[in-house]
Scaffold this motif. Structure first.
Motif, PDB file in Angstrom:
ATOM      1  N   SER A  79      62.952  83.590  24.822  1.00  0.00           N
ATOM      2  CA  SER A  79      63.834  83.248  23.701  1.00  0.00           C
ATOM      3  C   SER A  79      65.298  83.369  24.092  1.00  0.00           C
ATOM      4  O   SER A  79      66.133  82.557  23.675  1.00  0.00           O
ATOM      5  CB  SER A  79      63.524  84.154  22.509  1.00  0.00           C
ATOM      6  N   ILE A  80      65.631  84.373  24.894  1.00  0.00           N
ATOM      7  CA  ILE A  80      67.023  84.554  25.322  1.00  0.00           C
ATOM      8  C   ILE A  80      67.467  83.384  26.200  1.00  0.00           C
ATOM      9  O   ILE A  80      68.554  82.813  26.010  1.00  0.00           O
ATOM     10  CB  ILE A  80      67.175  85.891  26.069  1.00  0.00           C
ATOM     11  N   PHE A  81      66.634  83.005  27.169  1.00  0.00           N
ATOM     12  CA  PHE A  81      66.988  81.889  28.046  1.00  0.00           C
ATOM     13  C   PHE A  81      67.079  80.577  27.277  1.00  0.00           C
ATOM     14  O   PHE A  81      68.012  79.785  27.486  1.00  0.00           O
ATOM     15  CB  PHE A  81      65.952  81.756  29.160  1.00  0.00           C
ATOM     16  N   ILE A  82      66.130  80.340  26.380  1.00  0.00           N
ATOM     17  CA  ILE A  82      66.125  79.076  25.638  1.00  0.00           C
ATOM     18  C   ILE A  82      67.301  79.015  24.665  1.00  0.00           C
ATOM     19  O   ILE A  82      67.953  77.970  24.524  1.00  0.00           O
ATOM     20  CB  ILE A  82      64.786  78.907  24.899  1.00  0.00           C
ATOM     21  N   GLY A  83      67.592  80.120  23.976  1.00  0.00           N
ATOM     22  CA  GLY A  83      68.737  80.137  23.069  1.00  0.00           C
ATOM     23  C   GLY A  83      70.038  79.856  23.792  1.00  0.00           C
ATOM     24  O   GLY A  83      70.897  79.117  23.303  1.00  0.00           O
ATOM     25  N   GLY A  84      70.198  80.423  24.989  1.00  0.00           N
ATOM     26  CA  GLY A  84      71.401  80.147  25.769  1.00  0.00           C
ATOM     27  C   GLY A  84      71.447  78.729  26.295  1.00  0.00           C
ATOM     28  O   GLY A  84      72.535  78.147  26.455  1.00  0.00           O
ATOM     29  N   SER A  85      70.298  78.139  26.562  1.00  0.00           N
ATOM     30  CA  SER A  85      70.266  76.779  27.101  1.00  0.00           C
ATOM     31  C   SER A  85      70.821  75.766  26.108  1.00  0.00           C
ATOM     32  O   SER A  85      71.462  74.783  26.504  1.00  0.00           O
ATOM     33  CB  SER A  85      68.830  76.399  27.491  1.00  0.00           C
ATOM     34  N   PHE A  86      70.591  75.983  24.817  1.00  0.00           N
ATOM     35  CA  PHE A  86      71.146  75.078  23.814  1.00  0.00           C
ATOM     36  C   PHE A  86      72.671  75.037  23.903  1.00  0.00           C
ATOM     37  O   PHE A  86      73.283  73.971  23.774  1.00  0.00           O
ATOM     38  CB  PHE A  86      70.723  75.521  22.408  1.00  0.00           C
ATOM     39  N   ILE A  87      73.280  76.183  24.120  1.00  0.00           N
ATOM     40  CA  ILE A  87      74.743  76.257  24.180  1.00  0.00           C
ATOM     41  C   ILE A  87      75.256  75.542  25.423  1.00  0.00           C
ATOM     42  O   ILE A  87      76.217  74.765  25.350  1.00  0.00           O
ATOM     43  CB  ILE A  87      75.197  77.726  24.163  1.00  0.00           C
ATOM     44  N   LEU A  88      74.646  75.813  26.570  1.00  0.00           N
ATOM     45  CA  LEU A  88      75.100  75.186  27.811  1.00  0.00           C
ATOM     46  C   LEU A  88      74.950  73.664  27.753  1.00  0.00           C
ATOM     47  O   LEU A  88      75.858  72.924  28.158  1.00  0.00           O
ATOM     48  CB  LEU A  88      74.292  75.744  28.980  1.00  0.00           C
ATOM     49  N   LYS A  89      73.826  73.193  27.243  1.00  0.00           N
ATOM     50  CA  LYS A  89      73.612  71.747  27.167  1.00  0.00           C
ATOM     51  C   LYS A  89      74.574  71.101  26.172  1.00  0.00           C
ATOM     52  O   LYS A  89      75.093  70.012  26.413  1.00  0.00           O
ATOM     53  CB  LYS A  89      72.170  71.456  26.789  1.00  0.00           C
ATOM     54  N   LYS A  90      74.836  71.778  25.047  1.00  0.00           N
ATOM     55  CA  LYS A  90      75.776  71.247  24.067  1.00  0.00           C
ATOM     56  C   LYS A  90      77.190  71.198  24.648  1.00  0.00           C
ATOM     57  O   LYS A  90      77.923  70.222  24.423  1.00  0.00           O
ATOM     58  CB  LYS A  90      75.747  72.119  22.806  1.00  0.00           C
ATOM     59  N   LYS A  91      77.582  72.221  25.407  1.00  0.00           N
ATOM     60  CA  LYS A  91      78.900  72.218  26.042  1.00  0.00           C
ATOM     61  C   LYS A  91      79.019  71.037  27.001  1.00  0.00           C
ATOM     62  O   LYS A  91      80.065  70.361  27.056  1.00  0.00           O
ATOM     63  CB  LYS A  91      79.114  73.530  26.789  1.00  0.00           C
ATOM     64  N   GLY A  92      77.969  70.788  27.771  1.00  0.00           N
ATOM     65  CA  GLY A  92      77.997  69.651  28.688  1.00  0.00           C
ATOM     66  C   GLY A  92      78.090  68.322  27.967  1.00  0.00           C
ATOM     67  O   GLY A  92      78.842  67.431  28.374  1.00  0.00           O
TER      68      GLY A  92
END
Length: 364
Positions: free
Chosen positions: A21-34
């Motif tokens: 859950s921690i990795f997936i939650g952070g992935s949304f932010i990184l992908k949105k920033k990109g």
């Protein structure tokens, strides 16, 4: 020994689910920033069919983070039942909502924070009352489950719904309705979880020395998983590019969890051995999660925090005495008016001939 091993498997699955859950939650932010960086450059956006995000390193960092999360999630399903692993996905909602408020300037108000808290409480309740799945120790057992008439009907319905949304509903309403792309990801996700569960069994058998690579089912599960995950990534990218992250994440969680729980109940017959209290607890936990998601979604534009709430309370306390005095004056005026009406009738004037307009008295 079997009970001790079951406990170890439970805690291993729990730890893997939380880290996922921690990795997936952070992935949304990184992908949105990109995706936002690409939008500022003027590149064709993913929501319009563009694939320029493949050249953006932030998007790849998000994809790697999601890959790590999905890998941990993959392993968690091999050690614990789906009804334990899936509800813990609510933690990714919390991680994504908190990080988006810091890194994407997507403000999380008081309702959103309460929604995150309710999502966690609901997930905890579901974990406590999680049903036990039937034991599946080999690919042969998995093959028997996959050809069960109930699951065949479910899988067929999922594929038909996904195709309708992809080729009919998506082109017409995908840009304006947040539920279109999320529905595609969610229903396909229910099948991907089944594939993950089967591949987890395959890996366990391979470690024990069994020739699983000769079994066609292992390769069928792998190819199905690749197709499902590719479809999920594509349409999740479109949803993230068009809509607010703090909305996409929780709504996706609710739809995905509902699909997975339905698929697990049909495929693994998890609900057959549950008591009434566990059924009520599981449903209550899921409803609590939905209420939390509703708070995140319905009041996203309401600017309210603990500070503004305290100011509002102080204003009400200050205005309270003024309102009370106004009410008292109105009551006194009513009593005076009533007395005058009574005096008029005592003096012999017909009551109907006495009228008052704008605070004055006239006699007709």
């Amino acid at each position: 020994m079997g009970q001790d091993r079951g406990k170890y498997d439970f805690y291993i699955g729990l730890a893997l689910a939380i880290s996922s859950s921690i990795f997936i939650g952070g992935s949304f932010i990184l992908k949105k920033k990109g995706l936002l960086r690409l939008a500022r450059k003027g590149s064709m956006r993913a929501g319009q069919g563009g694939h320029a995000y493949l050249k953006e390193w932030l998007w790849w960092a998000g994809l790697l983070s999601m890959g790590a999360g999905e890998g941990a999630n993959f392993a968690a399903y091999a050690f614990a039942p789906a009804t334990l692993v899936t509800p813990l996905g609510a933690l990714s909602v919390l991680v994504s909502a908190v990080l988006s408020s810091y890194f994407l300037t997507e403000r999380l108000n008081l309702h959103g924070k309460l929604g995150c808290l309710l999502s966690i409480l609901g997930s905890t309740t579901m974990v406590i009352h999680a049903p036990q799945e039937e034991e599946i120790d080999s690919l042969e057992d998995m093959a028997k489950k996959l050809v069960d008439p109930g699951f065949v009907v479910f899988a067929t319905a999922v594929i038909i719904i996904a195709l309708i949304f992809i080729f009919v509903v998506g082109p017409r309403h995908g840009q304006t309705n947040i539920l279109v792309y999320i529905t595609i990801c969610s229903v396909i996700g229910s099948l991907s979880v089944s594939c993950v569960k089967g591949l987890g069994i395959t890996i366990k058998e391979a470690i024990s020395g069994k020739p699983v690579l000769r079994n066609p089912l292992a390769w069928l599960l792998l190819l199905s998983l690749i197709a499902c995950v590719s479809t999920q990534i594509n349409y999740l990218n479109k949803a993230l590019d068009i809509f607010n992250t703090s909305l996409v994440t929780p709504i996706y969680y609710v739809f995905f969890t509902t699909s997975v729980l339905s698929c697990s109940a049909i495929l693994f017959k998890e609900w057959e051995h549950m008591g009434t209290d566990d059924i009520i607890g599981t449903l209550s936990g899921f409803v609590t999660i939905i209420v939390g998601i509703f708070l995140l979604h319905a009041f996203k534009d309401v600017s309210i925090s603990l500070a503004t709430l305290a100011v509002s309370i102080r204003k009400d306390e200050k205005n309270g005495p003024v309102l009370n005095s106004m009410a008292a004056n109105n009551h006194s005026s009513y009593e005076l008016l009533h007395t005058e009406d009574f005096d008029d009738r005592e003096s012999g004037l017909p009551f109907d001939s006495v009228s008052r307009r704008n605070g004055t008295m006239t006699v007709s």
